[in-house]
Design a protein around this motif. Structure first.
Motif, PDB file in Angstrom:
ATOM      1  N   LEU A  31      45.355  42.226  44.814  1.00  0.00           N
ATOM      2  CA  LEU A  31      46.183  42.814  43.778  1.00  0.00           C
ATOM      3  C   LEU A  31      46.598  41.704  42.825  1.00  0.00           C
ATOM      4  O   LEU A  31      46.881  40.580  43.273  1.00  0.00           O
ATOM      5  N   TYR A  32      46.620  41.999  41.525  1.00  0.00           N
ATOM      6  CA  TYR A  32      46.990  40.941  40.580  1.00  0.00           C
ATOM      7  C   TYR A  32      47.757  41.512  39.393  1.00  0.00           C
ATOM      8  O   TYR A  32      47.748  42.719  39.143  1.00  0.00           O
ATOM      9  N   ASN A  33      48.430  40.594  38.680  1.00  0.00           N
ATOM     10  CA  ASN A  33      49.073  40.937  37.413  1.00  0.00           C
ATOM     11  C   ASN A  33      48.819  39.798  36.429  1.00  0.00           C
ATOM     12  O   ASN A  33      48.053  38.882  36.733  1.00  0.00           O
ATOM     13  N   GLU A  34      49.438  39.843  35.271  1.00  0.00           N
ATOM     14  CA  GLU A  34      49.176  38.843  34.225  1.00  0.00           C
ATOM     15  C   GLU A  34      49.435  37.412  34.682  1.00  0.00           C
ATOM     16  O   GLU A  34      48.788  36.475  34.228  1.00  0.00           O
ATOM     17  N   ASP A  35      50.401  37.212  35.596  1.00  0.00           N
ATOM     18  CA  ASP A  35      50.739  35.861  36.072  1.00  0.00           C
ATOM     19  C   ASP A  35      49.622  35.230  36.897  1.00  0.00           C
ATOM     20  O   ASP A  35      49.629  34.024  37.132  1.00  0.00           O
ATOM     21  N   ASP A  36      48.669  36.043  37.348  1.00  0.00           N
ATOM     22  CA  ASP A  36      47.611  35.552  38.236  1.00  0.00           C
ATOM     23  C   ASP A  36      46.324  35.153  37.509  1.00  0.00           C
ATOM     24  O   ASP A  36      45.359  34.739  38.153  1.00  0.00           O
ATOM     25  N   THR A  37      46.298  35.295  36.195  1.00  0.00           N
ATOM     26  CA  THR A  37      45.046  35.043  35.465  1.00  0.00           C
ATOM     27  C   THR A  37      44.576  33.587  35.609  1.00  0.00           C
ATOM     28  O   THR A  37      43.379  33.322  35.618  1.00  0.00           O
ATOM     29  N   LYS A  38      45.513  32.675  35.767  1.00  0.00           N
ATOM     30  CA  LYS A  38      45.148  31.253  35.899  1.00  0.00           C
ATOM     31  C   LYS A  38      44.349  31.008  37.184  1.00  0.00           C
ATOM     32  O   LYS A  38      43.292  30.376  37.158  1.00  0.00           O
ATOM     33  N   GLN A  65      49.696  39.642  47.282  1.00  0.00           N
ATOM     34  CA  GLN A  65      49.919  38.702  46.175  1.00  0.00           C
ATOM     35  C   GLN A  65      48.866  37.610  46.286  1.00  0.00           C
ATOM     36  O   GLN A  65      48.573  37.148  47.397  1.00  0.00           O
ATOM     37  N   LEU A  66      48.294  37.233  45.166  1.00  0.00           N
ATOM     38  CA  LEU A  66      47.337  36.122  45.188  1.00  0.00           C
ATOM     39  C   LEU A  66      48.084  34.827  45.474  1.00  0.00           C
ATOM     40  O   LEU A  66      49.222  34.648  45.010  1.00  0.00           O
ATOM     41  N   PRO A  67      47.476  33.902  46.229  1.00  0.00           N
ATOM     42  CA  PRO A  67      48.136  32.610  46.478  1.00  0.00           C
ATOM     43  C   PRO A  67      48.171  31.769  45.207  1.00  0.00           C
ATOM     44  O   PRO A  67      47.470  32.077  44.236  1.00  0.00           O
ATOM     45  N   LYS A  68      48.958  30.709  45.229  1.00  0.00           N
ATOM     46  CA  LYS A  68      49.091  29.851  44.047  1.00  0.00           C
ATOM     47  C   LYS A  68      47.951  28.836  43.940  1.00  0.00           C
ATOM     48  O   LYS A  68      47.686  28.298  42.875  1.00  0.00           O
ATOM     49  N   GLU A  69      47.285  28.546  45.060  1.00  0.00           N
ATOM     50  CA  GLU A  69      46.213  27.545  45.060  1.00  0.00           C
ATOM     51  C   GLU A  69      44.898  28.170  45.540  1.00  0.00           C
ATOM     52  O   GLU A  69      44.889  29.035  46.411  1.00  0.00           O
ATOM     53  N   GLU A  70      43.790  27.670  44.945  1.00  0.00           N
ATOM     54  CA  GLU A  70      42.466  28.218  45.266  1.00  0.00           C
ATOM     55  C   GLU A  70      42.123  28.076  46.747  1.00  0.00           C
ATOM     56  O   GLU A  70      41.511  28.961  47.343  1.00  0.00           O
ATOM     57  N   ASP A  71      42.482  26.929  47.337  1.00  0.00           N
ATOM     58  CA  ASP A  71      42.131  26.672  48.739  1.00  0.00           C
ATOM     59  C   ASP A  71      42.692  27.751  49.666  1.00  0.00           C
ATOM     60  O   ASP A  71      42.052  28.154  50.633  1.00  0.00           O
ATOM     61  N   PHE A  72      43.902  28.216  49.345  1.00  0.00           N
ATOM     62  CA  PHE A  72      44.514  29.225  50.202  1.00  0.00           C
ATOM     63  C   PHE A  72      43.777  30.562  50.099  1.00  0.00           C
ATOM     64  O   PHE A  72      43.703  31.310  51.069  1.00  0.00           O
ATOM     65  N   SER A 108      40.917  32.688  37.024  1.00  0.00           N
ATOM     66  CA  SER A 108      40.021  31.906  36.170  1.00  0.00           C
ATOM     67  C   SER A 108      39.465  30.693  36.916  1.00  0.00           C
ATOM     68  O   SER A 108      38.267  30.394  36.848  1.00  0.00           O
ATOM     69  N   LYS A 109      40.331  30.006  37.679  1.00  0.00           N
ATOM     70  CA  LYS A 109      39.901  28.825  38.440  1.00  0.00           C
ATOM     71  C   LYS A 109      38.870  29.194  39.511  1.00  0.00           C
ATOM     72  O   LYS A 109      37.885  28.483  39.716  1.00  0.00           O
ATOM     73  N   LEU A 110      39.099  30.317  40.176  1.00  0.00           N
ATOM     74  CA  LEU A 110      38.166  30.769  41.214  1.00  0.00           C
ATOM     75  C   LEU A 110      36.826  31.175  40.605  1.00  0.00           C
ATOM     76  O   LEU A 110      35.773  30.904  41.168  1.00  0.00           O
ATOM     77  N   GLU A 111      36.880  31.796  39.431  1.00  0.00           N
ATOM     78  CA  GLU A 111      35.648  32.169  38.739  1.00  0.00           C
ATOM     79  C   GLU A 111      34.863  30.935  38.293  1.00  0.00           C
ATOM     80  O   GLU A 111      33.638  30.896  38.379  1.00  0.00           O
ATOM     81  N   GLN A 112      35.605  29.914  37.858  1.00  0.00           N
ATOM     82  CA  GLN A 112      34.951  28.662  37.443  1.00  0.00           C
ATOM     83  C   GLN A 112      34.243  27.993  38.616  1.00  0.00           C
ATOM     84  O   GLN A 112      33.265  27.269  38.440  1.00  0.00           O
TER      85      GLN A 112
END
Length: 437
Positions: A348-355, A321-328, A358-362
């Protein structure tokens, strides 16, 4: 800018000798910035990634100020887990040994899972340095087996984990029992908002040092795989047939999910170890020993293992599961691609992880989107391409219906006529959208 040597800090000659034996040539960025402030007695918040030299950033200046003649507690060092406290204490013992002060500088490790009465007996003569978990130290203070009021410095290591694991209240209780003028040194990889209130209570105009880490090594690849309603164990089992890692850490968000995933992967025949804060002391000790002896090819872990615990030879990091914060994310993937070696992070990701994606890509992180088919990587379209298409199609569809002429008199076949109008308008709008691009 050329880094200076440790000579700039004017450490005592005995400590300088210990630093040389530790083979430290130049201070790291965090050490360069916080050591002068700590030597002056200033409170500090130090923020930088795992492996940046945070532990010695506070140990070296504190050892420089130790007074062997005063047999009182002078420094209290707290860590959120027994493993981390033990690792810090090992570094303390190493400095004492290299300084040749085994009989003059006394330190004690105070953690759970050990005989409390024996510990209390050993504390009849106070140590100069206390290293331990907040709960056990507080317990001994309440029993009046230990007094920390004499301490001139109090260290909170891995403060964010201290918060997440629920130990910040114990830290609070210890500080209430400390001298109000105590020097407070807080070190952490991340500083969550919830810690700000705590800081305001105890820190008076501290030096806040944040080392901006490189997001990830250039030698690292970042893959994303859409779970597509499949189970995490099913996807990871497919991945395992492609990567055949030397050692892979599989991260989960929480120990319950770690337990579930490790069981599911074992059922699928993977050689899996498990490490998280919910294991008993004996289980944790055995798991770490097995991990360090490379018994497993895969380790299912919580974020606890992304810091402090030294796991060598990690070739792959898998985020179940992707973490909720970029730092993690940064701390997790930082377990691999060390010392110029290559590494791969698979999430692994699903629709809930797009945010978070996106932040990591930015921030400049480049993901490649894959799936596994017939035991091979297959490159896929990125999540935002698909989202954009769905969003655009949805808007055109809606706008086309709005432009359809509504008739007041309902005649036979009117629904077909309206649908035909809507399709015609939709095609026209789609062409316009295409040309605009």
């Amino acid at each position: 800018m050329e880094k200076k040597s440790f000579d700039q800090f004017n450490f005592d000659s005995i400590l300088t000798e210990a630093i040389n034996k530790l083979h430290f040539n130049q201070p790291t960025d965090i050490q360069q910035k916080v050591i002068p402030a700590i030597l002056k007695g200033k409170s500090v918040i130090g923020q930088s990634h795992t492996g940046s030299g945070k532990t010695h950033a506070y140990l070296l200046p504190l050892f420089n100020q130790i007074n062997a003649e005063k047999r009182l507690v002078q420094f209290v060092i707290t860590a959120p887990t027994r493993e981390l406290a033990t690792q810090i204490h090992d570094e303390v013992k190493k400095i004492i040994k290299f300084a040749g002060k085994e009989k003059q500088w006394i330190s004690k490790l105070l953690v759970g899972g050990t005989d409390k009465q024996k510990m209390m007996d050993k504390l009849k003569e106070p140590p100069h340095i206390v290293v331990g978990t907040p709960g056990r130290i507080l317990d001994l203070v309440k029993e009046e087996a230990l007094s920390i009021y004499s301490a001139s410095a109090f260290i909170i290591d891995e403060a964010d984990l201290m918060l997440d694991l629920g130990f910040i209240n114990d830290v609070d209780q210890l500080l209430v029992r400390s001298n109000k003028n105590i020097q407070l040194l807080v070190f952490s990889a991340t500083i969550p908002q919830r810690l700000e209130h705590f800081f305001k209570k105890y820190l008076d105009n501290p030096l806040h040092v944040k080392i901006d880490d490189q997001l990830s090594p250039e030698t690292m690849e970042h893959h994303l795989i859409d779970t597509k309603h499949r189970s995490e164990a099913e996807v990871i089992a497919k991945i395992s047939k492609v990567i055949n890692p030397y050692l892979a850490i599989i991260f989960t968000n929480g120990k319950e999910r770690a337990n579930e995933l490790s069981e599911a992967l074992l059922e699928k025949g993977l050689d899996v170890g498990l490490i998280h804060g919910g294991l008993t002391p004996r289980e944790r000790k055995r798991a770490l020993k097995d991990i360090q002896s490379l018994r497993f090819q895969y380790i299912v872990a919580t974020d606890l293992a992304s810091r402090g615990i030294d796991i060598k030879g990690v070739s792959h990091v898998i985020n179940a599961q992707l973490p909720k914060e970029e730092d993690f994310y940064v701390h997790r993937v930082g377990r691999t691609a060390r010392a110029g070696m290559e590494g791969t992070a698979i999430s692994l990701y699903n629709e809930d992880d797009t945010k978070i994606i996106s932040k990591l890509e930015q921030k400049g992180l480049k993901f490649t989107f894959f799936d596994v088919k017939n035991d091979e990587w297959v490159e896929m379209k990125s999540w935002n391409e698909r989202n954009l298409r769905v969003k655009t199609d949805g808007n055109v569809d809606q706008e086309a219906w709005q432009r359809v002429k509504k008739t007041k008199k309902v005649k036979p076949g009117y629904k077909k006529k309206m649908k035909y109008q809507q399709e015609t308008i939709k095609k026209r709008l789609s062409k316009k959208t295409k040309y605009k691009k």
